[in-house]
Design a protein around this motif. Sequence first.
Motif, short mmCIF file in Angstrom:
data_model
loop_
_atom_site.label_atom_id
_atom_site.label_comp_id
_atom_site.label_asym_id
_atom_site.label_seq_id
_atom_site.Cartn_x
_atom_site.Cartn_y
_atom_site.Cartn_z
N ARG A 8 8.61 -22.43 23.70
CA ARG A 8 9.05 -22.08 22.44
C ARG A 8 8.23 -22.76 21.24
NH1 ARG A 8 13.78 -19.86 21.08
NH2 ARG A 8 14.59 -20.10 23.15
N TRP A 9 7.75 -24.04 21.47
CA TRP A 9 7.16 -24.59 20.53
C TRP A 9 5.73 -23.83 20.20
CZ3 TRP A 9 2.06 -26.10 21.52
CH2 TRP A 9 1.74 -26.17 22.81
N LEU A 10 5.36 -22.71 20.85
CA LEU A 10 4.10 -22.46 20.54
C LEU A 10 4.53 -21.13 19.51
CD1 LEU A 10 2.82 -21.35 24.31
CD2 LEU A 10 1.65 -22.91 22.56
N TYR A 11 5.65 -20.57 19.28
CA TYR A 11 6.10 -19.73 18.39
C TYR A 11 6.21 -20.34 16.85
CZ TYR A 11 6.95 -16.37 21.98
OH TYR A 11 6.60 -15.82 23.05
N PRO A 12 5.86 -19.81 15.77
CA PRO A 12 6.12 -20.30 14.53
C PRO A 12 7.68 -20.20 14.40
CG PRO A 12 5.46 -18.02 14.29
CD PRO A 12 5.43 -18.35 15.93
N ILE A 18 10.22 -12.89 11.58
CA ILE A 18 8.88 -11.95 11.99
C ILE A 18 9.45 -10.95 12.89
CG2 ILE A 18 6.44 -12.16 12.76
CD1 ILE A 18 6.40 -14.85 11.86
N SER A 19 9.91 -11.35 13.96
CA SER A 19 10.44 -10.40 14.95
C SER A 19 11.30 -9.25 14.38
CB SER A 19 11.20 -11.08 16.11
OG SER A 19 11.56 -10.28 17.03
N LYS A 20 12.43 -9.62 13.65
CA LYS A 20 13.23 -8.75 12.92
C LYS A 20 12.18 -7.75 11.97
CE LYS A 20 17.36 -8.32 10.29
NZ LYS A 20 18.20 -9.03 9.44
N ARG A 21 11.30 -8.11 11.33
CA ARG A 21 10.45 -7.36 10.69
C ARG A 21 9.64 -6.41 11.28
NH1 ARG A 21 5.64 -7.69 8.91
NH2 ARG A 21 5.28 -10.02 9.57
N ILE A 22 9.29 -6.97 12.29
CA ILE A 22 8.32 -5.89 13.11
C ILE A 22 9.33 -4.88 14.07
CG2 ILE A 22 6.99 -5.88 15.24
CD1 ILE A 22 5.48 -7.04 12.98
N ARG A 23 10.41 -5.23 14.36
CA ARG A 23 11.34 -4.56 15.13
C ARG A 23 11.98 -3.30 14.04
NH1 ARG A 23 15.40 -7.39 17.61
NH2 ARG A 23 15.12 -9.09 16.35
N PHE A 24 12.55 -3.63 12.93
CA PHE A 24 13.29 -2.85 12.36
C PHE A 24 12.80 -2.42 10.80
CE2 PHE A 24 16.26 -5.31 15.01
CZ PHE A 24 16.52 -4.21 15.81
N GLU A 25 11.75 -3.15 10.31
CA GLU A 25 11.15 -2.82 8.95
C GLU A 25 9.99 -2.23 9.05
OE1 GLU A 25 11.54 -6.49 6.65
OE2 GLU A 25 13.55 -6.65 7.30
N VAL A 26 8.87 -2.38 9.82
CA VAL A 26 7.62 -1.97 9.92
C VAL A 26 7.85 -0.47 10.65
CG1 VAL A 26 5.27 -2.33 10.77
CG2 VAL A 26 6.65 -4.23 9.73
N ALA A 27 7.32 0.39 10.18
CA ALA A 27 7.44 1.70 10.85
C ALA A 27 6.08 1.79 11.83
CB ALA A 27 7.17 2.92 9.89
N LEU A 75 15.27 -3.85 22.00
CA LEU A 75 13.92 -3.61 21.25
C LEU A 75 13.41 -5.06 21.02
CD1 LEU A 75 12.00 -1.42 20.24
CD2 LEU A 75 13.12 -1.47 18.11
N ALA A 76 12.09 -5.29 21.41
CA ALA A 76 11.87 -6.63 21.50
C ALA A 76 10.36 -6.59 20.49
CB ALA A 76 11.78 -7.34 22.74
N ALA A 77 10.03 -7.82 19.98
CA ALA A 77 8.55 -7.69 19.48
C ALA A 77 7.78 -8.31 20.43
CB ALA A 77 8.65 -8.65 18.22
N ARG A 78 6.48 -7.71 20.55
CA ARG A 78 5.69 -8.07 21.71
C ARG A 78 4.29 -8.58 21.11
NH1 ARG A 78 1.77 -4.38 23.71
NH2 ARG A 78 1.28 -5.62 25.52
N HIS A 79 3.49 -9.49 21.86
CA HIS A 79 2.16 -9.95 21.29
C HIS A 79 1.26 -9.18 22.28
CE1 HIS A 79 4.37 -13.50 19.96
NE2 HIS A 79 3.66 -13.41 19.07
N ASP A 83 -0.65 -14.12 23.23
CA ASP A 83 -0.95 -15.58 22.33
C ASP A 83 0.21 -15.59 21.41
OD1 ASP A 83 -1.83 -17.63 21.73
OD2 ASP A 83 -3.56 -16.85 20.34
N PRO A 84 1.46 -16.37 21.44
CA PRO A 84 2.37 -16.54 20.68
C PRO A 84 2.19 -17.15 19.46
CG PRO A 84 2.97 -17.42 22.97
CD PRO A 84 1.27 -16.97 23.10
N PRO A 85 1.08 -17.91 19.04
CA PRO A 85 0.77 -18.59 17.98
C PRO A 85 0.29 -17.21 17.11
CG PRO A 85 0.07 -19.81 19.28
CD PRO A 85 0.33 -18.75 20.09
N ASN A 86 -0.57 -16.30 17.82
CA ASN A 86 -1.15 -15.24 16.90
C ASN A 86 -0.15 -14.22 16.40
OD1 ASN A 86 -2.58 -12.99 15.78
ND2 ASN A 86 -3.83 -12.88 17.75
N VAL A 87 0.39 -14.29 15.07
CA VAL A 87 1.26 -13.27 14.51
C VAL A 87 0.83 -12.49 13.38
CG1 VAL A 87 3.57 -15.05 15.26
CG2 VAL A 87 2.38 -15.17 13.08
N LYS A 88 -0.48 -12.05 13.68
CA LYS A 88 -1.02 -11.06 12.61
C LYS A 88 -0.21 -9.86 12.95
CE LYS A 88 -5.39 -13.67 12.60
NZ LYS A 88 -6.51 -13.45 13.00
#
Length: 132
Positions: A8-12, A18-27, A75-79, A83-88
């Motif tokens: 868990r400490w690897l994630y921002p 961020i996860s919610k935006r990727i799953r439901f806002e970004v097309a 529906l989950a956000a995946r890397h 690499d969990p710190p890489n949230v580009k």
Amino acid sequence: MPIRRETRWLYPIDWPLISKRIRFEVAGPHGAGRCWKCGRWFDAELHTWRDARGKETAWPDMVDACRMWKTRVILAARHRDHDPPNVKPKNLAAWYQRCHILNDREHHHRQFRLTIMQRRAMGDLFEGAYRR
């Protein structure tokens, strides 16, 4: 996928946002709120599943439905690079857990093996020889 306590400490700190935006806002390729891999989505108004083109998908017959396990579809956000710190934005995608597990099967098998080996080592260290 649920985040393991030890990673868990690897994630921002703002990972839930961020996860919610990727799953439901970004097309993605099939639209927002849909799996980017298979394109399926649940139509809550009509209580049915739809394919990538928006058409109703066929429901299984009764014999197949009785054999199925009932699970929640998430529906989950995946890397993409694991690499969990890489949230580009280019590294993140929204996939159903089933698509994620099937696509990253070898990676998950390696992680499972490491987890089992860690548990055995901790057992040997503190409780003596590991017993099955």
